[in-house]
Design a protein around this motif. Structure first.
Motif, PDB file in Angstrom:
ATOM      1  N   ALA A  54     -40.347  13.849 113.282  1.00  6.96           N
ATOM      2  CA  ALA A  54     -40.657  14.515 114.551  1.00  6.96           C
ATOM      3  C   ALA A  54     -41.420  15.798 114.237  1.00  6.96           C
ATOM      4  O   ALA A  54     -40.883  16.706 113.606  1.00  6.96           O
ATOM      5  CB  ALA A  54     -39.383  14.818 115.326  1.00  6.96           C
ATOM      6  N   VAL A  55     -42.652  15.845 114.661  1.00 10.84           N
ATOM      7  CA  VAL A  55     -43.520  16.994 114.376  1.00 10.84           C
ATOM      8  C   VAL A  55     -43.523  17.913 115.593  1.00 10.84           C
ATOM      9  O   VAL A  55     -43.943  17.516 116.683  1.00 10.84           O
ATOM     10  CB  VAL A  55     -44.955  16.532 114.061  1.00 10.84           C
ATOM     11  N   ARG A  56     -43.054  19.141 115.410  1.00 12.85           N
ATOM     12  CA  ARG A  56     -43.076  20.121 116.500  1.00 12.85           C
ATOM     13  C   ARG A  56     -44.346  20.963 116.393  1.00 12.85           C
ATOM     14  O   ARG A  56     -44.613  21.563 115.344  1.00 12.85           O
ATOM     15  CB  ARG A  56     -41.848  21.033 116.445  1.00 12.85           C
ATOM     16  N   LEU A  57     -45.121  20.972 117.467  1.00 15.96           N
ATOM     17  CA  LEU A  57     -46.326  21.785 117.505  1.00 15.96           C
ATOM     18  C   LEU A  57     -45.960  23.212 117.899  1.00 15.96           C
ATOM     19  O   LEU A  57     -45.055  23.450 118.706  1.00 15.96           O
ATOM     20  CB  LEU A  57     -47.334  21.202 118.490  1.00 15.96           C
ATOM     21  N   TRP A 103     -39.084  21.477 123.214  1.00 19.58           N
ATOM     22  CA  TRP A 103     -39.815  20.334 122.663  1.00 19.58           C
ATOM     23  C   TRP A 103     -39.035  19.067 123.024  1.00 19.58           C
ATOM     24  O   TRP A 103     -37.869  18.915 122.620  1.00 19.58           O
ATOM     25  CB  TRP A 103     -39.935  20.445 121.141  1.00 19.58           C
ATOM     26  N   HIS A 104     -39.648  18.173 123.777  1.00 17.23           N
ATOM     27  CA  HIS A 104     -38.987  16.924 124.178  1.00 17.23           C
ATOM     28  C   HIS A 104     -39.461  15.813 123.238  1.00 17.23           C
ATOM     29  O   HIS A 104     -40.667  15.543 123.128  1.00 17.23           O
ATOM     30  CB  HIS A 104     -39.319  16.578 125.622  1.00 17.23           C
ATOM     31  N   SER A 134     -41.484   6.270 111.323  1.00 24.21           N
ATOM     32  CA  SER A 134     -42.144   6.511 112.606  1.00 24.21           C
ATOM     33  C   SER A 134     -42.524   7.982 112.691  1.00 24.21           C
ATOM     34  O   SER A 134     -41.791   8.857 112.230  1.00 24.21           O
ATOM     35  CB  SER A 134     -41.200   6.141 113.758  1.00 24.21           C
ATOM     36  N   LEU A 135     -43.692   8.257 113.268  1.00 18.02           N
ATOM     37  CA  LEU A 135     -44.171   9.630 113.443  1.00 18.02           C
ATOM     38  C   LEU A 135     -44.342   9.902 114.929  1.00 18.02           C
ATOM     39  O   LEU A 135     -45.079   9.189 115.616  1.00 18.02           O
ATOM     40  CB  LEU A 135     -45.497   9.842 112.713  1.00 18.02           C
ATOM     41  N   VAL A 136     -43.650  10.919 115.433  1.00 10.55           N
ATOM     42  CA  VAL A 136     -43.778  11.302 116.837  1.00 10.55           C
ATOM     43  C   VAL A 136     -44.152  12.778 116.910  1.00 10.55           C
ATOM     44  O   VAL A 136     -43.703  13.583 116.096  1.00 10.55           O
ATOM     45  CB  VAL A 136     -42.480  11.032 117.629  1.00 10.55           C
ATOM     46  N   LEU A 137     -44.999  13.105 117.882  1.00  9.17           N
ATOM     47  CA  LEU A 137     -45.429  14.480 118.099  1.00  9.17           C
ATOM     48  C   LEU A 137     -44.735  15.045 119.329  1.00  9.17           C
ATOM     49  O   LEU A 137     -44.606  14.357 120.341  1.00  9.17           O
ATOM     50  CB  LEU A 137     -46.948  14.551 118.304  1.00  9.17           C
ATOM     51  N   ALA A 138     -44.302  16.272 119.227  1.00  8.57           N
ATOM     52  CA  ALA A 138     -43.682  16.959 120.363  1.00  8.57           C
ATOM     53  C   ALA A 138     -44.454  18.246 120.622  1.00  8.57           C
ATOM     54  O   ALA A 138     -44.471  19.137 119.774  1.00  8.57           O
ATOM     55  CB  ALA A 138     -42.210  17.256 120.072  1.00  8.57           C
ATOM     56  N   ARG A 139     -45.102  18.315 121.783  1.00 10.07           N
ATOM     57  CA  ARG A 139     -45.829  19.543 122.089  1.00 10.07           C
ATOM     58  C   ARG A 139     -44.893  20.581 122.675  1.00 10.07           C
ATOM     59  O   ARG A 139     -43.872  20.264 123.276  1.00 10.07           O
ATOM     60  CB  ARG A 139     -46.984  19.262 123.055  1.00 10.07           C
TER      61      ARG A 139
END
Length: 506
Positions: free
Chosen positions: A446-449, A431-432, A415-420
């Motif tokens: 979990a990708v942190r921007l 980052w939530h 699974s790929l989730v983005l956290a702005r």
């Protein structure tokens, strides 16, 4: 020797366009013209119709425009590898970007030199137009072939749906087995038909039609009833009003094979086609419910379709607001006496515009709509990039449009989730992250921007066995318990997923 980069792209067209064949031609061209290939950009299994998902070309353009390119020449097999854009000017523009940066493009498999002459310009324009026309002609031929198969009673694409299964047939019509979700036929001559699924699911479908017609139960009531009994949909999710409505209106449950209700040709605008454009074959499959019951359900649904004026739509919206105290697309869709939220969005130019017309703001900042759109685009691009890199490392990756998980080597779900990046009132960064625990992935990326949410800062790789919470709130530094999973790139994941041949240890 001059430094050069090569760009190779292959969709699913012909063996002549395999990356290895392209690279062989490019290598010979480089050796003949005293060039040394220092960088490779590739897009494997990517259509040339647009730039979306083509991470190799995107990275090439980014390196060139940022001045990080360490080469002066770009080698491409032919004009069509650059792209089969429906607007020939788009392909010309990307070549101009490189030319403006002082990089010369060479088409190694073409019979003309890209030397800026009038003849070269004419040939490139012709080739670009021919590349786009090839895709248009192929689209027409493929669509005609699909329509022919529909008329013969064979299923074309898409999941079977609740209560149904996809049966694989060989060229002689003999059964070869059932396809599970995510599986596809391996032979071009094989065909797929729909057959009734497990008896428990078939009974539920018949129950839904019967209760809707005879008891006049609404879709919302039926969904709540199934959820209360712990029955999940075919997507392993709770039922909603929309998922029940989809069953009650789909003719496949009476054995009819219907195609082209929606179209998305050449990756252009997605369209909902009128009934006269549908392609259908009646009595193609074994029905689950009787035609009489299906028609009664459709009659009840059509009786609810009335045309409301703008003021009538707004009056119903005010009534819903008074009843619930707030508004949302979900509340509108779940209310039986309300049109769908898409009606309001289409009629008034967006839901928030309809809210403004009745004097309700909800004290919310609707700028999140644009932010969410940007995040969806970035999520799609990252999925494409990760998929391409996994495939380049020898892994097999599959996905399902109805399930946001990547299945690697038919074994591991990712699974790929983005956290702005958000800023607290105290000025610190947070980052939530909401993990897709309901989908039960084996690994969550979990990708942190970075601050500003324009680029990726880092990655967290969370294995299912170690993460017990469905929500995480990360600070810049989180201690060893969480930062143990932090990586600056996904190279570790790519190495982890790489196929390794087993050797005889005896």
């Amino acid at each position: 020797m001059r430094s050069a980069a090569q760009y190779v792209r292959m969709s699913t067209e012909h063996q002549q366009y395999s990356p290895q064949n392209q690279s062989d031609v490019i290598q010979k061209f480089a050796a003949t013209h005293d060039m040394a290939i220092v960088t490779t950009y590739d897009d494997h299994g990517r259509s040339g119709l647009n730039l979306a998902g083509r991470t190799g070309l995107q990275q090439l353009l980014k390196d060139v425009e940022s001045g990080e390119a360490k080469f002066t020449e770009l080698l491409v097999y032919d004009v069509s590898r650059w792209g089969r854009f429906q607007d020939a000017d788009e392909s010309a523009y990307y070549e101009y970007v490189l030319k403006r940066a002082g990089i010369t493009v060479h088409y190694c498999g073409e019979q003309f030199a890209n030397d800026g002459s009038v003849a070269s310009a004419l040939m490139k324009t012709l080739k670009r137009t021919m590349a786009g026309e090839y895709s248009r002609e192929l689209s027409v031929k493929v669509f005609a072939g699909q329509c022919r198969l529909i008329e013969l009673g064979f299923r074309q694409g898409g999941p079977a749906g609740y209560g149904l299964r996809r049966q694989l047939l060989d060229r002689d019509g003999k059964e070869k087995g059932l396809l599970i979700r995510g599986e596809r036929k391996s032979l071009q001559t094989d065909r797929v038909v729909l057959v009734p699924g497990p008896e428990a699911e078939v009974s539920i479908v018949r129950e839904l039609f019967s209760r809707f017609v005879t008891q006049e139960r609404s879709e919302k009531d039926l969904a709540e009833s199934l959820n209360a009994r712990g029955i999940l949909s075919d997507l392993r999710r709770p039922w909603t009003r929309a998922s029940i409505h989809q069953i009650l209106t789909n003719p496949k449950y009476v054995g009819d094979n219907v195609y082209n209700r929606r179209s998305f040709k050449l990756k252009m605008k997605r369209l909902v086609n009128p009934p006269e454009m549908w392609v259908r074959k009646d009595d193609a499959f074994q029905p689950i419910v009787s035609l009489e019951l299906f028609l009664q359900a459709r009659k009840l649904i059509e009786a609810r379709h009335i045309h409301l004026t703008d003021e009538e739509l707004l009056d119903r919206l005010r009534t819903l607001l008074n009843r619930c105290g707030r508004l949302s697309g979900f509340l509108i869709d779940e209310a039986d006496d309300m049109p769908s939220s898409s009606i309001y969005a289409a009629r008034f130019g967006g839901l928030h515009r309809a809210y403004e017309l009745i004097g309700w703001s909800g004290k919310r900042d609707f700028s999140y709509i644009e932010i969410n759109r940007i995040l969806r685009d970035r999520h799609r691009d990252l999925v494409g990039s990760i998929t391409a890199q996994l495939c380049a490392n020898g892994a097999e990756v599959s996905s399902d449009e109805h399930c946001p998980l990547l299945t690697v080597n038919s074994e591991i779900k990712i699974s790929l989730v983005l956290a702005r990046c958000r800023q607290t009132l105290a000025g610190s960064q947070r980052w939530h992250i909401r993990l897709e625990s309901a989908l039960d992935p084996d690994i969550t990326i979990a990708v942190r921007l970075a601050p500003g949410n324009e680029s990726v800062q880092d990655y967290y790789l969370f294995p299912r066995i170690d993460i017990l919470r469905s929500r995480l709130s990360l600070a810049p530094n989180n201690g060893v318990c969480l930062d143990l999973y932090r990586f600056d790139s996904l190279d570790y994941l790519y190495r982890l997923m790489k196929r390794v041949p087993l050797r005889d240890v005896a």
